[in-house]
Design a protein around this motif. Structure first.
Motif, PDB file in Angstrom:
ATOM      1  N   LEU A 113      56.303  14.609  40.274  1.00 39.71           N
ATOM      2  CA  LEU A 113      56.889  13.274  40.179  1.00 39.71           C
ATOM      3  C   LEU A 113      58.238  13.344  39.486  1.00 39.71           C
ATOM      4  CD1 LEU A 113      53.772  11.224  39.078  1.00 39.71           C
ATOM      5  CD2 LEU A 113      54.810  11.269  41.326  1.00 39.71           C
ATOM      6  N   PRO A 114      59.124  12.388  39.757  1.00 39.49           N
ATOM      7  CA  PRO A 114      60.407  12.352  39.042  1.00 39.49           C
ATOM      8  C   PRO A 114      60.189  12.214  37.542  1.00 39.49           C
ATOM      9  CG  PRO A 114      60.385  10.779  40.863  1.00 39.49           C
ATOM     10  CD  PRO A 114      58.996  11.319  40.743  1.00 39.49           C
ATOM     11  N   ILE A 115      61.174  12.621  36.778  1.00 42.61           N
ATOM     12  CA  ILE A 115      61.037  12.675  35.330  1.00 42.61           C
ATOM     13  C   ILE A 115      60.699  11.319  34.727  1.00 42.61           C
ATOM     14  CG2 ILE A 115      63.486  12.341  34.789  1.00 42.61           C
ATOM     15  CD1 ILE A 115      61.223  14.872  33.077  1.00 42.61           C
ATOM     16  N   PHE A 116      61.190  10.223  35.303  1.00 41.80           N
ATOM     17  CA  PHE A 116      60.916   8.906  34.721  1.00 41.80           C
ATOM     18  C   PHE A 116      59.498   8.425  35.031  1.00 41.80           C
ATOM     19  CE2 PHE A 116      62.987   8.248  38.810  1.00 41.80           C
ATOM     20  CZ  PHE A 116      62.135   7.365  39.436  1.00 41.80           C
ATOM     21  N   LYS A 117      58.752   9.142  35.869  1.00 46.03           N
ATOM     22  CA  LYS A 117      57.370   8.775  36.168  1.00 46.03           C
ATOM     23  C   LYS A 117      56.364   9.726  35.515  1.00 46.03           C
ATOM     24  CE  LYS A 117      58.159   6.488  40.590  1.00 46.03           C
ATOM     25  NZ  LYS A 117      57.805   6.485  42.010  1.00 46.03           N
ATOM     26  N   GLN A 118      56.780  10.433  34.482  1.00 42.56           N
ATOM     27  CA  GLN A 118      55.923  11.390  33.792  1.00 42.56           C
ATOM     28  C   GLN A 118      55.241  10.711  32.607  1.00 42.56           C
ATOM     29  OE1 GLN A 118      55.396  14.495  34.807  1.00 42.56           O
ATOM     30  NE2 GLN A 118      56.784  14.224  36.522  1.00 42.56           N
ATOM     31  N   PRO A 119      53.938  10.429  32.696  1.00 45.23           N
ATOM     32  CA  PRO A 119      53.268   9.719  31.600  1.00 45.23           C
ATOM     33  C   PRO A 119      53.257  10.502  30.283  1.00 45.23           C
ATOM     34  CG  PRO A 119      51.688  10.373  33.284  1.00 45.23           C
ATOM     35  CD  PRO A 119      53.047  10.678  33.818  1.00 45.23           C
ATOM     36  N   ALA A 120      53.137  11.822  30.346  1.00 48.10           N
ATOM     37  CA  ALA A 120      53.124  12.612  29.111  1.00 48.10           C
ATOM     38  C   ALA A 120      54.464  12.511  28.394  1.00 48.10           C
ATOM     39  CB  ALA A 120      52.797  14.070  29.415  1.00 48.10           C
ATOM     40  N   LEU A 121      55.532  12.505  29.148  1.00 48.27           N
ATOM     41  CA  LEU A 121      56.865  12.380  28.555  1.00 48.27           C
ATOM     42  C   LEU A 121      57.011  11.038  27.847  1.00 48.27           C
ATOM     43  CD1 LEU A 121      59.808  13.381  28.223  1.00 48.27           C
ATOM     44  CD2 LEU A 121      60.303  12.213  30.372  1.00 48.27           C
ATOM     45  N   TRP A 122      56.543   9.982  28.498  1.00 47.02           N
ATOM     46  CA  TRP A 122      56.647   8.651  27.893  1.00 47.02           C
ATOM     47  C   TRP A 122      55.764   8.536  26.661  1.00 47.02           C
ATOM     48  CZ3 TRP A 122      60.774   6.210  28.742  1.00 47.02           C
ATOM     49  CH2 TRP A 122      61.421   6.299  29.966  1.00 47.02           C
ATOM     50  N   ALA A 123      54.623   9.216  26.657  1.00 46.97           N
ATOM     51  CA  ALA A 123      53.757   9.199  25.470  1.00 46.97           C
ATOM     52  C   ALA A 123      54.450   9.879  24.293  1.00 46.97           C
ATOM     53  CB  ALA A 123      52.429   9.888  25.778  1.00 46.97           C
ATOM     54  N   VAL A 124      55.114  10.995  24.549  1.00 48.74           N
ATOM     55  CA  VAL A 124      55.836  11.693  23.480  1.00 48.74           C
ATOM     56  C   VAL A 124      56.999  10.840  22.986  1.00 48.74           C
ATOM     57  CG1 VAL A 124      57.279  13.704  22.966  1.00 48.74           C
ATOM     58  CG2 VAL A 124      55.151  13.990  24.236  1.00 48.74           C
ATOM     59  N   ILE A 125      57.741  10.231  23.909  1.00 49.67           N
ATOM     60  CA  ILE A 125      58.869   9.373  23.518  1.00 49.67           C
ATOM     61  C   ILE A 125      58.376   8.191  22.677  1.00 49.67           C
ATOM     62  CG2 ILE A 125      60.613   7.775  24.411  1.00 49.67           C
ATOM     63  CD1 ILE A 125      60.990   9.760  26.746  1.00 49.67           C
ATOM     64  N   ALA A 126      57.279   7.572  23.103  1.00 52.01           N
ATOM     65  CA  ALA A 126      56.724   6.444  22.349  1.00 52.01           C
ATOM     66  C   ALA A 126      56.274   6.899  20.961  1.00 52.01           C
ATOM     67  CB  ALA A 126      55.555   5.819  23.108  1.00 52.01           C
TER      68      ALA A 126
END
Length: 139
Positions: A113-126
């Motif tokens: 998936l594109p980088i903006f659709k990565q749930p793990a990335l968003w969890a780390v950012i949050a």
């Protein structure tokens, strides 16, 4: 060297084969990684990132270890345990074998998936945002 039954198609495969010649299923036996042990590590030692080190994701393991005092990695460890428990053996063995690519979420066709659709990335950012906000609150 003997024969084992492929978990995907049910045909006999050499015990030293990395993939089933009939269906291409990655056996995961040569990786030496146990899905059950990874789940136990994620549940009980997830706050320290032990499950990430076990699965070969040392970068994330160090990230969990650095922020263990915030308890965010402990929460993420429980989430990781749930995600691991819901993965099939095929998905798990493929994720362990693919190394860095296993950190990326994939769609049903197996495409990243594109980088903006990565749930793990968003969890780390949050988590990082919550940490920064929490450290800057007045006491």
């Amino acid at each position: 060297m003997g024969l084992v039954i492929c978990a995907e198609c049910g045909k006999e495969v050499s015990s030293v084969a990395q993939r089933c010649p009939n269906c291409g299923f990655t056996t995961g036996t040569y990786s030496g990684k146990s899905k059950g042990l990874a789940i136990v590590f994620a549940l009980f030692l997830g706050g320290l990132g032990i499950h990430k080190f076990y699965l070969g994701k040392t970068g994330l393991g160090f990230l969990y270890l650095i922020f263990c005092w915030t308890f965010i990695p402990a929460i993420l460890g429980v989430i990781d345990a749930i995600v691991l428990a819901t993965k099939s053996e095929r998905e798990f063995s493929g994720a362990v074998q693919s190394g860095i690519a296993s950190n990326l979420s994939v769609n049903q066709k197996g495409e990243a998936l594109p980088i903006f659709k990565q749930p793990a990335l968003w969890a780390v950012i949050a988590g990082v945002i919550l940490l920064i906000v929490g450290l800057n609150l007045p006491r």
